[in-house]
Design an enzyme around this catalytic site. Structure first.
Site, PDB file in Angstrom:
ATOM      1  N   HIS A  90      22.978  25.751  -9.203  1.00 53.83           N
ATOM      2  CA  HIS A  90      24.430  25.844  -9.392  1.00 53.83           C
ATOM      3  C   HIS A  90      24.757  26.643 -10.640  1.00 53.83           C
ATOM      4  O   HIS A  90      24.059  26.539 -11.656  1.00 53.83           O
ATOM      5  CB  HIS A  90      25.064  24.457  -9.465  1.00 53.83           C
ATOM      6  CG  HIS A  90      24.580  23.597 -10.599  1.00 53.83           C
ATOM      7  ND1 HIS A  90      25.165  23.605 -11.844  1.00 53.83           N
ATOM      8  CD2 HIS A  90      23.558  22.703 -10.682  1.00 53.83           C
ATOM      9  CE1 HIS A  90      24.545  22.748 -12.631  1.00 53.83           C
ATOM     10  NE2 HIS A  90      23.554  22.186 -11.962  1.00 53.83           N
ATOM     11  N   ASP A  92      27.974  26.464 -11.862  1.00 52.92           N
ATOM     12  CA  ASP A  92      29.029  25.769 -12.614  1.00 52.92           C
ATOM     13  C   ASP A  92      28.384  24.917 -13.710  1.00 52.92           C
ATOM     14  O   ASP A  92      27.200  24.571 -13.634  1.00 52.92           O
ATOM     15  CB  ASP A  92      29.923  24.926 -11.686  1.00 52.92           C
ATOM     16  CG  ASP A  92      29.174  23.821 -10.947  1.00 52.92           C
ATOM     17  OD1 ASP A  92      27.969  24.002 -10.674  1.00 52.92           O
ATOM     18  OD2 ASP A  92      29.790  22.780 -10.655  1.00 52.92           O
ATOM     19  N   GLU A 158      28.658  21.834  -8.155  1.00 54.24           N
ATOM     20  CA  GLU A 158      27.662  20.777  -8.190  1.00 54.24           C
ATOM     21  C   GLU A 158      28.075  19.698  -9.176  1.00 54.24           C
ATOM     22  O   GLU A 158      27.914  18.517  -8.918  1.00 54.24           O
ATOM     23  CB  GLU A 158      26.289  21.336  -8.600  1.00 54.24           C
ATOM     24  CG  GLU A 158      25.120  20.406  -8.291  1.00 54.24           C
ATOM     25  CD  GLU A 158      24.816  19.421  -9.413  1.00 54.24           C
ATOM     26  OE1 GLU A 158      24.074  18.458  -9.169  1.00 54.24           O
ATOM     27  OE2 GLU A 158      25.328  19.589 -10.530  1.00 54.24           O
TER      28      GLU A 158
HETATM   29 ZN   LIG Z   1      22.549  20.551 -12.886  1.00 58.86          ZN
END
Ligand SMILES: [Zn+2]
Length: 400
Positions: A90, A92, A158
């Site tokens: 991820h 983010d 996530e």
């Molecule tokens: Zn993580």
């Protein structure tokens, strides 16, 4: 549900090719995009540029649904034949908290004394950069005919709700008959030193809120009242007094922790009308959220008390049974660090919980000591050694 996909075949520039080969520079570029969940802030464009330079076909997969934030995601694939080795992660990051508490700009990607600082350095922009650089070196060595496909499944969702991210991307893959044969998740699994832990599962988590009802009254006349505080203590005793289990082969023992007890009664001579307790349960593969709910209600019902139980399930426990993928990871870590990792299931939850339904999945990444903290950082040495470990994983998976 999906807002349509875009597939990119645009020609990359020379900067992207250089970035793809340098895990430090790529990690810095990713950190400089302030992609606090669910914002993307250009992080996926940076990654897509590097992957396109290596020849990957890139598919952007934005998803949204009513009541949730729209999120951008990226699936990139190189090669048309199986087996398809996938890296999942991820871009983010969690919020930085008090910016003034940081020694440097949390989105500066500052390198100081052999250490890279910034939000996402270990969770998990550093690992993404390491994998891309490992792929670049692997392709230099083996060329495009390495005998399969490489893919990256990268979400921007996530750290928050995880609704418009990996789960929906997996649905998109299945709808296209896009098969994954093994998946490495780059979460920061290392505890004390790089590569000491590979995760092959995760515990489940659920929150409970138990309210017990009584009859309010004067504390001098308890026979005219029914004290819910006393009943609450009686109800908590059997669920805290005996262990759920003693752990299983790959899991530590399940645990119930009471996190709050609330009555809110300021009077000294009043028996309250109700009392509430909140608790969190981390459970292993010997249980499901349904079996735990049954277990709780049996005990609460036996007490005869009037109660209300609210449960919220954050995730079920799962185990991706150790096999050739985890063997490949163990051998790769041993080759680079000289020591074999342990297979574990501790810590919080991750998107591996969705991927395990499609293919074998295991997690291996940087040190987790500073994840989500002020001054999140990784040593450059660890970043370069993780690149080597990921390279050794690819060598092992695609052994000629
Ligand atoms: Zn993580």
């Amino acid at each position: 549900m999906t807002s349509g996909t875009r597939t990119s075949t645009s020609r990359p520039d020379a900067d992207d090719a250089a970035l793809a080969r340098d895990p430090v520079a790529l990690a810095q570029s990713l950190i400089r995009c302030p992609s606090v969940t669910p914002a993307d802030a250009g992080a996926l464009d940076v990654l897509q540029g590097a992957l396109a330079a290596l020849g990957f076909a890139c598919h952007r997969l934005p998803f949204d649904e009513p009541g949730t934030a729209s999120v951008d995601n990226l699936y990139a694939r190189l090669g048309h034949t199986g087996p398809n080795f996938c890296f999942a992660g991820h871009t983010d990051v969690v919020p930085v908290g008090d910016t003034d508490a940081w020694s440097d700009d949390p989105f500066g990607g500052v390198v100081r004394d052999g250490t890279l600082y910034g939000r996402g350095a270990v969770d998990m922009k550093g690992a993404i950069a390491a994998f891309v650089a490992a792929v670049a070196a692997f392709l230099d060595k083996r060329g495009p005919g390495f005998g399969g496909s490489l893919s990256l499944l990268i979400t921007g969702d996530e750290e928050a709700e995880a609704i418009n991210g990996t789960r929906k991307m997996l649905g998109w893959l299945q709808a296209r008959d896009e098969r994954l044969d093994a998946c490495l998740v780059g979460e920061p699994t290392s505890d004390q030193r790089l590569g000491d832990t590979v995760k092959v599962g995760r515990r489940g988590s659920m929150n409970g809120r138990l309210t017990v009802f009584g009859v309010q009254g004067h504390s001098a006349y308890p026979h005219l009242a029914d004290n819910p505080a006393h009943r609450l203590i009686d109800l908590l005793q059997p669920i805290t007094g005996e262990p759920f289990d003693r752990g299983s082969e790959f899991f530590q023992a399940s645990s119930l922790q009471v996190t709050s007890i609330d009555i809110g009664n300021r009077a000294t001579n009043v028996i309250p009308a109700q009392a509430t307790a909140a608790f969190n349960i981390r459970f292993n593969d010997l249980h499901s959220s349904a079996s735990i709910e049954r277990w709780l209600r049996e005990r609460f019902d036996a007490s005869g008390a009037r109660y209300d139980l609210r449960l919220q399930i954050s995730g079920e426990s799962f185990l991706s049974p150790p096999g050739s993928l985890s063997d490949t990871l163990v051998a790769a870590v041993r080759r680079v660090t000289g020591a074999a990792p342990q297979l574990g299931t501790g810590g919080g939850t991750s998107d591996a919980r969705f991927i395990k339904d499609l293919c074998p999945v295991a997690e291996l990444g940087l040190l987790n000591a500073t994840a989500h903290k002020v001054d999140e950082h990784t040593s450059l040495d660890d970043l370069r050694r993780l690149t080597k470990i990921y390279g050794a994983v690819l060598d092992g998976f695609f052994a000629p």
